[in-house]
Design an enzyme around this catalytic site. Structure first.
Site, PDB file in Angstrom:
ATOM      1  N   GLU A 150       0.850  -1.192   0.000  1.00 10.44           N
ATOM      2  CA  GLU A 150       0.000   0.000   0.000  1.00 10.44           C
ATOM      3  C   GLU A 150       0.885   1.240   0.000  1.00 10.44           C
ATOM      4  OE1 GLU A 150      -1.883   0.971   3.777  1.00 10.44           O
ATOM      5  OE2 GLU A 150      -1.125  -0.895   4.625  1.00 10.44           O
ATOM      6  N   ASP A 171       0.302  -2.473   6.022  1.00 11.45           N
ATOM      7  CA  ASP A 171       0.670  -2.008   7.359  1.00 11.45           C
ATOM      8  C   ASP A 171      -0.125  -2.745   8.432  1.00 11.45           C
ATOM      9  OD1 ASP A 171       2.405  -0.197   6.247  1.00 11.45           O
ATOM     10  OD2 ASP A 171       1.063   1.522   6.448  1.00 11.45           O
ATOM     11  N   ASP A 219      -1.933  -1.888  10.817  1.00 12.33           N
ATOM     12  CA  ASP A 219      -2.870  -0.977  11.469  1.00 12.33           C
ATOM     13  C   ASP A 219      -4.250  -1.198  10.853  1.00 12.33           C
ATOM     14  OD1 ASP A 219      -2.802   0.254   8.979  1.00 12.33           O
ATOM     15  OD2 ASP A 219      -1.563   1.939   9.643  1.00 12.33           O
TER      16      ASP A 219
END
Length: 207
Positions: free
Chosen positions: A9, A78, A80
């Site tokens: 990403e 990531d 998150d």
């Protein structure tokens, strides 16, 4: 069979991976933001979405899987909430239109460390908060701890360790294909009230 493509990403994560990858066996496909949710969509929707169309073309699977260009497809997002969401959107895309990639054990998730703990003499990488706490205890109070908020914060020199011989991959596995449509509809479909209730009942807090 020996080649891998990493789906990342953004350009920040891609930059570190491009600099540290094996150029003969590892390719990088950088996503520009979140891809479209393909749950409940038909195949023509891919051709209306530039990002997913480019991904399908890069993999060589537009017509069939016989021309698949890579042995492993690795989701490198990531650690998150945004990264997890992008991961789910990609899994929805593959399970909706190219489920054979999953059943043929081609799709994986890259595990990268969440923390780096180091002293003047030693550096260790930790993949969980528990591992971080144990490492700090072992290294002593002088250990400096860094939290990697995104893959882009990992330097190319460090990233080479995580996509090299010691790469940690979690294979995406489906127990039964019959259950996939129902699962996708619940988590990625439009049943917002039911999903919201489920989330509220199953929230887990680290605080």
């Amino acid at each position: 069979e020996l080649s891998t493509i990493f789906l990342t990403e953004g350009l920040s994560a891609s930059g570190s991976m491009v600099s540290s990858r094996n150029v003969y066996l590892q390719a990088i496909f950088s996503l520009r933001g979140k891809v479209e949710n393909m749950c409940g969509r038909n195949r023509t929707a891919i051709y209306k979405n530039e990002e997913l169309y480019n991904l399908m073309t890069a993999l060589g699977i537009e017509n069939d899987l016989d021309h698949l260009r890579y042995g492993r497809i690795v989701l490198a997002t990531d650690a998150d909430y945004d990264g997890f969401h992008i991961r789910n959107l990609l899994l929805t895309f593959f399970l909706t239109f190219f489920e054979e990639l999953v059943t043929q054990e081609r799709v994986f998730i890259l595990e990268t460390p969440l923390f780096r703990a180091r002293t003047k003499k030693e550096t260790r990488y930790c993949y969980s908060a528990k591992e971080r706490d144990e490492t700090v205890k072992a290294l002593g109070a002088s250990a400096e701890v860094t939290r990697f908020k995104g893959l882009g914060e990992i330097s190319p020199d460090e990233f080479g360790q995580f996509i090299g011989e010691d790469i940690r991959l979690v294979r995406v596995d489906v127990q039964t294909l019959k259950a996939v449509p129902e699962i996708l509809e619940f988590y990625m479909g439009k049943n917002t009230p039911q999903r919201r209730e489920f989330i509220m009942q199953n929230l887990v807090s680290d605080l």
